[in-house]
Design a protein around this motif. Structure first.
Motif, PDB file in Angstrom:
ATOM      1  N   ALA A 184       0.832  -1.205   0.000  1.00  9.21           N
ATOM      2  CA  ALA A 184       0.000   0.000   0.000  1.00  9.21           C
ATOM      3  C   ALA A 184       0.867   1.255   0.000  1.00  9.21           C
ATOM      4  CB  ALA A 184      -0.921  -0.012   1.221  1.00  9.21           C
ATOM      5  N   VAL A 185       1.923   1.247   0.796  1.00  9.03           N
ATOM      6  CA  VAL A 185       2.804   2.413   0.868  1.00  9.03           C
ATOM      7  C   VAL A 185       3.569   2.589  -0.442  1.00  9.03           C
ATOM      8  CG1 VAL A 185       4.851   3.343   2.006  1.00  9.03           C
ATOM      9  CG2 VAL A 185       3.015   2.327   3.378  1.00  9.03           C
ATOM     10  N   ALA A 186       4.058   1.470  -0.995  1.00 10.07           N
ATOM     11  CA  ALA A 186       4.828   1.545  -2.235  1.00 10.07           C
ATOM     12  C   ALA A 186       3.987   2.066  -3.394  1.00 10.07           C
ATOM     13  CB  ALA A 186       5.393   0.168  -2.575  1.00 10.07           C
ATOM     14  N   SER A 187       2.682   1.827  -3.353  1.00 18.99           N
ATOM     15  CA  SER A 187       1.803   2.273  -4.434  1.00 18.99           C
ATOM     16  C   SER A 187       1.427   3.747  -4.309  1.00 18.99           C
ATOM     17  CB  SER A 187       0.536   1.420  -4.459  1.00 18.99           C
ATOM     18  OG  SER A 187      -0.265   1.668  -3.312  1.00 18.99           O
ATOM     19  N   GLY A 188       1.885   4.399  -3.226  1.00 16.89           N
ATOM     20  CA  GLY A 188       1.588   5.819  -3.044  1.00 16.89           C
ATOM     21  C   GLY A 188       0.303   6.099  -2.297  1.00 16.89           C
ATOM     22  N   GLY A 189      -0.352   5.056  -1.793  1.00 16.69           N
ATOM     23  CA  GLY A 189      -1.590   5.252  -1.052  1.00 16.69           C
ATOM     24  C   GLY A 189      -1.331   5.498   0.419  1.00 16.69           C
ATOM     25  N   SER A 190      -2.357   5.959   1.118  1.00 18.07           N
ATOM     26  CA  SER A 190      -2.287   6.134   2.562  1.00 18.07           C
ATOM     27  C   SER A 190      -2.897   4.916   3.246  1.00 18.07           C
ATOM     28  CB  SER A 190      -3.027   7.407   2.985  1.00 18.07           C
ATOM     29  OG  SER A 190      -2.360   8.557   2.493  1.00 18.07           O
ATOM     30  N   VAL A 191      -2.533   4.719   4.499  1.00 16.55           N
ATOM     31  CA  VAL A 191      -3.025   3.584   5.280  1.00 16.55           C
ATOM     32  C   VAL A 191      -3.785   4.123   6.484  1.00 16.55           C
ATOM     33  CG1 VAL A 191      -2.401   1.561   6.640  1.00 16.55           C
ATOM     34  CG2 VAL A 191      -1.135   2.094   4.548  1.00 16.55           C
ATOM     35  N   ALA A 192      -5.045   3.698   6.643  1.00 19.93           N
ATOM     36  CA  ALA A 192      -5.883   4.145   7.759  1.00 19.93           C
ATOM     37  C   ALA A 192      -6.036   3.013   8.765  1.00 19.93           C
ATOM     38  CB  ALA A 192      -7.253   4.583   7.246  1.00 19.93           C
ATOM     39  N   MET A 193      -5.869   3.323  10.037  1.00 23.10           N
ATOM     40  CA  MET A 193      -6.000   2.297  11.066  1.00 23.10           C
ATOM     41  C   MET A 193      -6.610   2.882  12.334  1.00 23.10           C
ATOM     42  SD  MET A 193      -1.882   1.863  11.478  1.00 23.10           S
ATOM     43  CE  MET A 193      -2.030   0.326  12.335  1.00 23.10           C
ATOM     44  N   LYS A 194      -7.363   2.044  13.069  1.00 22.75           N
ATOM     45  CA  LYS A 194      -7.998   2.464  14.309  1.00 22.75           C
ATOM     46  C   LYS A 194      -6.968   2.452  15.445  1.00 22.75           C
ATOM     47  CE  LYS A 194     -12.143   2.950  12.617  1.00 22.75           C
ATOM     48  NZ  LYS A 194     -13.216   1.993  12.824  1.00 22.75           N
ATOM     49  N   CYS A 195      -7.098   3.417  16.341  1.00 22.28           N
ATOM     50  CA  CYS A 195      -6.101   3.600  17.392  1.00 22.28           C
ATOM     51  C   CYS A 195      -6.709   3.582  18.792  1.00 22.28           C
ATOM     52  CB  CYS A 195      -5.355   4.918  17.183  1.00 22.28           C
ATOM     53  SG  CYS A 195      -4.394   4.999  15.663  1.00 22.28           S
ATOM     54  N   ASP A 196      -7.881   2.954  18.959  1.00 27.03           N
ATOM     55  CA  ASP A 196      -8.473   2.943  20.292  1.00 27.03           C
ATOM     56  C   ASP A 196      -8.608   1.545  20.893  1.00 27.03           C
ATOM     57  OD1 ASP A 196     -10.348   2.478  18.312  1.00 27.03           O
ATOM     58  OD2 ASP A 196     -11.922   3.707  19.195  1.00 27.03           O
ATOM     59  N   ARG A 197      -8.747   0.512  20.105  1.00 33.59           N
ATOM     60  CA  ARG A 197      -8.900  -0.832  20.664  1.00 33.59           C
ATOM     61  C   ARG A 197      -7.612  -1.617  20.495  1.00 33.59           C
ATOM     62  NH1 ARG A 197     -14.896  -2.202  18.223  1.00 33.59           N
ATOM     63  NH2 ARG A 197     -15.982  -0.453  19.230  1.00 33.59           N
ATOM     64  N   LEU A 198      -7.278  -2.383  21.532  1.00 29.21           N
ATOM     65  CA  LEU A 198      -5.989  -3.073  21.529  1.00 29.21           C
ATOM     66  C   LEU A 198      -5.949  -4.171  20.471  1.00 29.21           C
ATOM     67  CD1 LEU A 198      -5.381  -3.183  25.374  1.00 29.21           C
ATOM     68  CD2 LEU A 198      -4.379  -1.644  23.697  1.00 29.21           C
ATOM     69  N   GLY A 199      -6.906  -5.089  20.507  1.00 26.08           N
ATOM     70  CA  GLY A 199      -7.036  -6.096  19.452  1.00 26.08           C
ATOM     71  C   GLY A 199      -5.734  -6.713  19.017  1.00 26.08           C
ATOM     72  N   PHE A 200      -5.336  -6.413  17.770  1.00 26.18           N
ATOM     73  CA  PHE A 200      -4.169  -7.029  17.169  1.00 26.18           C
ATOM     74  C   PHE A 200      -2.910  -6.158  17.285  1.00 26.18           C
ATOM     75  CE2 PHE A 200      -7.852  -8.924  15.221  1.00 26.18           C
ATOM     76  CZ  PHE A 200      -7.510 -10.263  15.081  1.00 26.18           C
ATOM     77  N   SER A 201      -2.970  -5.079  18.042  1.00 21.59           N
ATOM     78  CA  SER A 201      -1.832  -4.161  18.105  1.00 21.59           C
ATOM     79  C   SER A 201      -0.670  -4.795  18.860  1.00 21.59           C
ATOM     80  CB  SER A 201      -2.241  -2.858  18.791  1.00 21.59           C
ATOM     81  OG  SER A 201      -1.173  -1.959  18.805  1.00 21.59           O
ATOM     82  N   SER A 202       0.515  -4.743  18.277  1.00 18.28           N
ATOM     83  CA  SER A 202       1.693  -5.330  18.912  1.00 18.28           C
ATOM     84  C   SER A 202       2.449  -4.328  19.769  1.00 18.28           C
ATOM     85  CB  SER A 202       2.634  -5.893  17.841  1.00 18.28           C
ATOM     86  OG  SER A 202       3.050  -4.864  16.951  1.00 18.28           O
ATOM     87  N   LYS A 203       2.212  -3.028  19.583  1.00 18.57           N
ATOM     88  CA  LYS A 203       2.885  -1.990  20.345  1.00 18.57           C
ATOM     89  C   LYS A 203       1.844  -1.168  21.091  1.00 18.57           C
ATOM     90  CE  LYS A 203       6.967  -2.908  18.515  1.00 18.57           C
ATOM     91  NZ  LYS A 203       8.101  -3.449  19.335  1.00 18.57           N
TER      92      LYS A 203
END
Length: 299
Positions: A184-203
């Motif tokens: 996604a980054v290499a294609s020049g697009g932006s990446v949207a992600m949720k930042c409130d629920r822990l879920g799959f977050s590793s950091k």
């Protein structure tokens, strides 16, 4: 769009036919009749969804400093139902715009630069819908990091409607996740992600929120350092029929000061936006669609 992983079937609460039923009713019933039926359906959901009801009460009690009334819990559930209805209507062609608020200088700067970025958002107000609107309004491709669920009819039809600008990266496909992010980054697009629920977050990191230090995902900033991309946090708030107002943080840009210094700046950047988020919630507690357990206090 990625193919869902059959090894980890996840479902949203409620019947699988529920959202399709709402679409069918919306097509044939006048609003004066359909809205009371939605309110009745919300009351049934509150009675049946014990876990979500308990989580809503716990969140409202923490925010309000007292035990919430049943009416307040109903308002919380109904606000989410009405947002789901709006998503379905926009997916079926209803006109809707996301308009930048005066305080959205970071988002405005990002759009003017044309560069890709990491877009952090929350289960808050109209935020999820405005993520879909960025593409066609601003001619920007966006890859949304999501958990694939079997009965997400609203996401399916929104994804189909905005397919020219939006695609999904399924976070519950860990084998493909990093490759999909790089692509996604290499294609020049932006990446949207949720930042409130822990879920799959590793950091994760601890931040002051709702009266104590709570654990929140922090992966977006580590990705910013890896990919050398700016981060902007944003939310969409209701602004009347056919409109949402987008508020944003300033841009966070990694620099050459080193990892530790960048992460300290990132921590302050996230905390500043969480403080604004809490102020919006104290003005309208129904804005945070948090029917899962609250972010846990830090040890």
């Amino acid at each position: 769009m990625s193919t869902p992983s059959p090894a980890q079937p996840v479902r949203n609460p409620g019947p699988g036919w529920g959202l399709r039923f709402l679409c069918a009713c919306d097509a044939v019933l006048p609003e004066w009749l359909f809205r009371p039926l939605r309110r009745l359906g919300t009351a049934v959901a509150i009675a049946r969804m014990r876990g979500q009801r308990a989580n809503s009460r716990a969140y409202l009690a923490t925010l309000l400093g007292r035990e919430p009334s049943l009416r307040e819990v109903f308002r919380h559930f109904f606000a989410f139902e009405e947002f789901m209805m709006l998503r379905l209507r926009v997916a079926r062609g209803q006109a809707h715009r996301g308009e930048l608020a005066p305080d959205a200088a970071g988002f405005r700067e990002l759009l003017a630069s044309g560069e890709p970025a990491l877009l952090g958002t929350f289960h808050f107000g109209h935020s999820d819908l405005t993520g879909f609107l960025i593409g066609p309004q601003e001619r920007r491709r966006v890859a949304m990091v999501r958990e694939h669920r079997e009965n997400s009819h609203d996401t399916e039809i929104l994804g189909a409607h905005f397919a020219q600008w939006v695609n999904f990266i399924w976070v519950n496909e860990p084998a493909n996740l990093l490759f999909a992010l790089k692509e996604a980054v290499a294609s020049g697009g932006s990446v949207a992600m949720k930042c409130d629920r822990l879920g799959f977050s590793s950091k994760t990191e601890a931040f002051h929120f709702l009266g104590t230090r709570r654990i929140f995902p922090f992966t977006i900033y580590h990705l910013a350092l890896i990919f050398r991309l700016p981060v902007v946090l944003s939310v969409g708030l209701p602004a009347g029929p056919g409109r949402s107002t987008i508020h944003s943080s300033p841009l966070f840009r990694p620099d050459d000061a080193g990892k530790a210094a960048n992460l300290r700046r990132a921590h302050a950047h996230f905390q500043d936006f969480l403080t604004r988020l809490e102020a919006w919630l104290r003005a309208d507690p129904t804005l945070w669609f948090n029917f899962t357990p609250l972010n846990p206090p830090a040890p």
